[in-house]
Design a protein around this motif. Structure first.
Motif, PDB file in Angstrom:
ATOM      1  N   LEU A  72      62.499  78.270  64.381  1.00  0.00           N
ATOM      2  CA  LEU A  72      62.363  76.943  63.771  1.00  0.00           C
ATOM      3  C   LEU A  72      63.709  76.242  63.585  1.00  0.00           C
ATOM      4  O   LEU A  72      63.749  75.017  63.480  1.00  0.00           O
ATOM      5  N   LYS A  73      64.786  77.009  63.532  1.00  0.00           N
ATOM      6  CA  LYS A  73      66.117  76.414  63.376  1.00  0.00           C
ATOM      7  C   LYS A  73      66.435  75.483  64.544  1.00  0.00           C
ATOM      8  O   LYS A  73      67.090  74.464  64.372  1.00  0.00           O
ATOM      9  N   LYS A  74      65.914  75.793  65.719  1.00  0.00           N
ATOM     10  CA  LYS A  74      66.122  74.945  66.906  1.00  0.00           C
ATOM     11  C   LYS A  74      65.489  73.570  66.733  1.00  0.00           C
ATOM     12  O   LYS A  74      65.868  72.623  67.401  1.00  0.00           O
ATOM     13  N   TYR A  75      64.498  73.477  65.841  1.00  0.00           N
ATOM     14  CA  TYR A  75      63.779  72.217  65.604  1.00  0.00           C
ATOM     15  C   TYR A  75      64.087  71.631  64.232  1.00  0.00           C
ATOM     16  O   TYR A  75      63.376  70.754  63.756  1.00  0.00           O
ATOM     17  N   ASN A  76      65.136  72.132  63.580  1.00  0.00           N
ATOM     18  CA  ASN A  76      65.519  71.708  62.234  1.00  0.00           C
ATOM     19  C   ASN A  76      64.386  71.854  61.220  1.00  0.00           C
ATOM     20  O   ASN A  76      64.227  71.026  60.336  1.00  0.00           O
ATOM     21  N   ARG A  77      63.607  72.900  61.358  1.00  0.00           N
ATOM     22  CA  ARG A  77      62.501  73.170  60.442  1.00  0.00           C
ATOM     23  C   ARG A  77      62.595  74.575  59.854  1.00  0.00           C
ATOM     24  O   ARG A  77      61.595  75.165  59.482  1.00  0.00           O
ATOM     25  N   GLU A  78      63.797  75.128  59.790  1.00  0.00           N
ATOM     26  CA  GLU A  78      63.965  76.507  59.351  1.00  0.00           C
ATOM     27  C   GLU A  78      63.425  76.776  57.953  1.00  0.00           C
ATOM     28  O   GLU A  78      63.004  77.890  57.643  1.00  0.00           O
TER      29      GLU A  78
END
Length: 159
Positions: free
Chosen positions: A77-83
């Motif tokens: 999710l870090k790749k989508y700024n949703r970590e």
């Protein structure tokens, strides 16, 4: 032993409680992760069914699994700024473990230091005997997956 649909209902109720207490609206991603987390520990049933193993209620029913999945979800999710949404999959897993704890024996949440007697094949009660005969968890898991798919198609959840 609670079944997949019951685990989904438990995760859904937790989501509603979080929304009410925090006075926020969970995103579709949070809902999706919470519901998937609610049934994810029973993924080991596929190995039991397909490969004939007896690993149900071991690693996937532990806090180590919840932490491992959180870390994996966080990295993805870090790749989508949703970590920050990664916590919801772990919350779903914890709800699953809590619901399984209602029945004897409970899950081995401290696996590998604790091992559930159910994994050793000991029949605990009449529900377990029926379950071993009919394999109700597969029917229930199918219902849970269909319900989750319906929610996804209707844009109620998003992954």
């Amino acid at each position: 032993m609670a079944y997949a649909f019951g685990h989904l209902i438990g995760a859904w109720l937790l989501g509603l409680l979080i929304q009410k207490v925090k006075k926020i609206k969970l995103s579709r991603t949070a809902w999706g992760l919470l519901l998937i987390g609610g049934i994810l520990p029973d993924i080991d049933l596929l190995s039991d069914w397909i490969l004939g193993t007896q690993i149900h209620r071991t690693f996937t029913h532990s806090l180590i699994f919840a932490l491992f999945i959180f870390g994996l979800a966080y990295l993805i999710l870090k790749k989508y700024n949703r970590e920050k949404q990664a916590i919801f999959i772990s919350l779903g897993i914890i709800v699953h473990l809590a619901l399984d704890s209602i029945y004897s024996p409970g899950p081995p949440i401290f696996w590998p230091w604790q091992y559930a007697t159910a994994a050793n094949g000991i029949v605990v009660n009449a529900l377990d005997t029926l379950n071993r005969t009919v394999k109700l968890e597969y029917i229930d898991m199918g219902m849970g997956v269909l319900w989750t798919a319906y929610l996804f198609i209707k844009n109620k959840i998003n992954f």
